[in-house]
Design a protein around this motif. Structure first.
Motif, short mmCIF file in Angstrom:
data_model
loop_
_atom_site.label_atom_id
_atom_site.label_comp_id
_atom_site.label_asym_id
_atom_site.label_seq_id
_atom_site.Cartn_x
_atom_site.Cartn_y
_atom_site.Cartn_z
N ILE A 16 0.86 -1.19 0.00
CA ILE A 16 0.00 0.00 0.00
C ILE A 16 0.90 1.24 0.00
N VAL A 17 0.53 2.22 -0.82
CA VAL A 17 1.23 3.51 -0.80
C VAL A 17 0.18 4.61 -0.61
N TRP A 18 0.51 5.59 0.24
CA TRP A 18 -0.47 6.63 0.50
C TRP A 18 0.21 7.98 0.73
N ASN A 19 -0.67 9.02 0.68
CA ASN A 19 -0.21 10.39 0.84
C ASN A 19 -0.17 10.72 2.33
N ARG A 20 1.00 11.07 2.81
CA ARG A 20 1.20 11.36 4.23
C ARG A 20 0.30 12.52 4.71
N LEU A 21 0.03 13.50 3.80
CA LEU A 21 -0.71 14.69 4.21
C LEU A 21 -2.21 14.46 4.28
N THR A 22 -2.73 13.63 3.36
CA THR A 22 -4.18 13.42 3.31
C THR A 22 -4.58 12.06 3.87
N GLY A 23 -3.65 11.13 3.93
CA GLY A 23 -3.97 9.76 4.38
C GLY A 23 -4.67 8.94 3.30
N ILE A 24 -4.76 9.50 2.08
CA ILE A 24 -5.50 8.79 1.01
C ILE A 24 -4.55 7.88 0.23
N PRO A 25 -4.93 6.61 0.03
CA PRO A 25 -4.09 5.70 -0.75
C PRO A 25 -3.97 6.18 -2.19
N VAL A 26 -2.79 6.02 -2.78
CA VAL A 26 -2.55 6.47 -4.15
C VAL A 26 -3.09 5.45 -5.15
N HIS A 27 -3.24 4.21 -4.71
CA HIS A 27 -3.61 3.12 -5.62
C HIS A 27 -4.25 2.02 -4.76
N PRO A 28 -5.11 1.15 -5.33
CA PRO A 28 -5.58 0.01 -4.53
C PRO A 28 -4.40 -0.81 -4.00
N ALA A 29 -4.62 -1.52 -2.91
CA ALA A 29 -3.57 -2.39 -2.38
C ALA A 29 -3.25 -3.47 -3.40
N MET A 30 -1.95 -3.67 -3.68
CA MET A 30 -1.55 -4.79 -4.54
C MET A 30 -1.38 -5.99 -3.62
N VAL A 31 -2.31 -6.93 -3.73
CA VAL A 31 -2.35 -8.08 -2.81
C VAL A 31 -1.15 -9.00 -3.09
N TRP A 32 -0.72 -9.72 -2.07
CA TRP A 32 0.49 -10.57 -2.17
C TRP A 32 0.47 -11.50 -3.37
N SER A 33 -0.72 -11.95 -3.78
CA SER A 33 -0.78 -12.90 -4.91
C SER A 33 -0.86 -12.19 -6.26
N ASP A 34 -0.84 -10.87 -6.28
CA ASP A 34 -0.91 -10.09 -7.52
C ASP A 34 0.39 -10.31 -8.31
N GLN A 44 5.99 11.16 -7.90
CA GLN A 44 5.85 12.59 -7.62
C GLN A 44 5.74 12.85 -6.10
N LEU A 45 4.87 12.09 -5.43
CA LEU A 45 4.72 12.26 -3.98
C LEU A 45 6.01 11.91 -3.25
N ALA A 46 6.71 10.89 -3.75
CA ALA A 46 7.98 10.50 -3.10
C ALA A 46 8.98 11.64 -3.23
N GLU A 47 9.03 12.27 -4.40
CA GLU A 47 9.97 13.38 -4.59
C GLU A 47 9.64 14.56 -3.67
N GLU A 48 8.34 14.74 -3.39
CA GLU A 48 7.93 15.83 -2.48
C GLU A 48 8.13 15.45 -1.01
N GLY A 49 8.47 14.16 -0.78
CA GLY A 49 8.65 13.69 0.61
C GLY A 49 7.33 13.35 1.28
N ASN A 50 6.28 13.16 0.50
CA ASN A 50 4.96 12.91 1.10
C ASN A 50 4.39 11.53 0.80
#
Ligand code: ADP
Length: 499
Positions: free
Chosen positions: A89-107, A155-161
């Motif tokens: 799971i990856v999410w935005n630190r400022l909003t708490g909103i996930p950037v993408h659905p969770a990629m499940v272990w079997s994906d 993009q979010l990673a580059e902003e540190g978020n």
């Protein structure tokens, strides 16, 4: 009365169980199924917000049930968290909103990335550092796919978020405050499934981060499994300590009390996972198994395990129910399978998203072999149950070679062990006793153990005393004949996915 809660966030469901500390006596529990989505071939997603909501609903459900029994919530001294592992799971630190659905272990959508890395470096290039082959299963290769395909991630990673986490981290961050100072943490067992942690130092490995070209600042802080993970920040359990976090398979090992070298268990849930305790030795597998952290108490050295992971076990039963409509509920598979004595040559290889241990073939796909006009749904149901048993036999043989030991019985647990015929078939195919504890919530029990140990309220290594035993009912000749046919079916599943 001192109580310990265990949140078990699995692939199929979320549950919260309240135990009397130090025992497997359950006071109350609440459980909810969670959805999986299959938007493309080989893709498996879950909604991180649904996973989180299911945890909150379980908390509310349990609090209501405790109140109905006049038990104060303050009797809960600590909470343990166990979770489906590797799911990314990856999410935005400022909003708490996930950037993408969770990629499940079997994906397995990352199979091209994996194929390219394997052909350039070899599948076992990183084994010595992280204990794992380069495969679609682990979080780093899933994170690479997100990095390459979802522009907001980079993009979010580059902003540190950008924050990355497995399901434990996502739930912990939210329960401890989320955007309001939520704690970004994981434990050693979950971190050992990312391909980014060194098994020796138990910290993020700079050379692994460099290999995958991923930044350190998106990763959580690694703690022991029995450790201080902060307190629940809001809601009806506000202020209760989270004192244990452990991946689901390692939790089942703790729940089964397999804390001594040489002890092993096999859990039959969505997938199937056999773990063998190797104590403080990091044993590198030569036969396609994984090396993983079994657990760690804060301030002590870690215990390690060899693991055989099967991607599809109980999910093949769910597939019969949801995709084929052959059964109406999971338990019906047993009553149908029981109506025939053999599969009459029908073999099923459930390689829906490739094969995990010990084969590690991402290009394999599901195969149903040996059909004739005599074949019925009864044969197919029996073949689906047998397929799990054959896969477990393959990892059992690999484990015998890696561990140089030959167990005479195996402890089992998980949703699929509700099927007695599965357990009998498993004993027949392994040729050893299969023992199932009468207490079924072994994974949640392990999370409670991890949490209780940190608080001095639980003892490691307590076994569940009441066991049901299944012994082999076929001879070696019959067993070898079946395994030979299974290998033929397995061969036919390979190389199906072209690109
Ligand atoms: P997880 O921890 O991966 O969420 P569980 O241990 O809860 O999984 O087990 C759920 C799996 O067990 C499901 O995939 C389901 O199909 C299977 N299952 C549940 N009941 C039965 C049954 N009676 N017979 C066979 N399989 C079952």
């Amino acid at each position: 009365m001192e109580l310990i809660g265990a949140i078990d966030q699995g692939t199929s469901s979320t549950r919260l169980i309240i135990f009397k500390a130090g025992t497997c006596e359950v006071l109350v529990e609440h459980q909810l199924e969670v959805q999986q989505h299959f938007p493309n071939e080989g893709w498996v997603e879950q909604d991180p917000l649904e996973l989180l909501k299911s945890v909150h609903l379980c908390i509310q459900g349990v609090v209501d049930k405790l109140q109905a029994k006049n038990i104060p919530v303050s009797s809960i001294k600590g909470i343990g968290l166990t979770n489906q592992r590797e799911t990314t799971i990856v999410w935005n630190r400022l909003t708490g909103i996930p950037v993408h659905p969770a990629m499940v272990w079997s994906d397995a959508r990352n199979s091209l990335i994996v194929k390219n890395l394997c052909s350039e470096f070899g599948q076992d290039h990183l084994r010595t550092q992280c204990g794992l082959p380069i495969a679609t299963y682990f979080s780093a290769t899933k994170l690479l796919w997100l990095w390459d395909h979802i522009p907001e991630v980079k993009q979010l990673a580059e902003e540190g978020n950008l924050l990355f986490g497995t399901v434990d981290t996502w739930i912990l961050w939210n329960l401890t405050g989320g955007t309001q100072n939520g704690l970004h943490l994981t434990d050693v067992t979950n971190a050992s499934r990312t391909m980014l942690m060194s098994l020796k130092t138990l910290s993020w490995d700079p050379s692994l981060l460099k290999f995958f070209n991923l930044p350190l600042h998106i990763l959580p802080t690694i703690k022991a499994s029995s450790d201080d993970f902060g307190c629940i920040a809001t809601g009806p359990m506000r202020g209760i300590k989270i004192s244990g976090v452990v991946g689901d398979q390692q939790a089942a090992l703790l729940g089964q009390g397999c804390t001594r070298i040489g002890e092993a268990k096999s859990t039959y849930g969505t997938g199937c996972f056999m773990l063998y305790n190797t104590g403080d030795s990091i044993v590198e597998s030569k036969h396609g198994l994984l090396t993983t952290v079994a657990y760690q108490q804060a301030g002590r050295s870690a215990t390690y395990a060899l693991e055989g992971s099967v991607a599809v076990a109980g999910s093949s039963v769910r597939w019969l129910r949801d995709n084929l409509g052959l059964i109406k509920d999971s338990s019906e598979i047993s009553s149908l399978a029981e109506q025939v004595e053999k599969t009459d040559g029908v073999y099923f290889v459930p390689a829906f998203s490739g094969l995990f241990a010990p084969h590690w073939k991402s290009d394999a796909r599901g195969t149903l072999c040996g059909l004739t006009s005599h074949s019925t749904k009864h044969h197919i149901c029996r073949a689906v149950l047998e397929a799990t048993c054959f896969q477990v036999k393959d990892i059992f043989e690999a484990m015998k070679m890696d561990s140089k030991s030959s167990p005479s019985s195996i402890l089992v647990d998980g949703g699929m062990t509700a099927s007695q015929i599965l357990l009998q078939l498993q004993s027949n195919i392994l040729g050893i006793d299969v023992q199932k504890p009468s207490f079924s919530e072994v994974t949640a029990l392990g999370a409670a153990v991890a949490a209780g140990v940190s608080l001095g309220l639980w003892q490691l290594g307590t076994k569940i005393s009441d066991l049901q035993t299944y012994s082999p009912e076929i001879d070696n000749i019959e067993r070898d004949r079946k395994m030979k046919r299974w290998r033929m079916a397995l061969e036919r599943s390979l190389g199906w996915e072209l690109e």
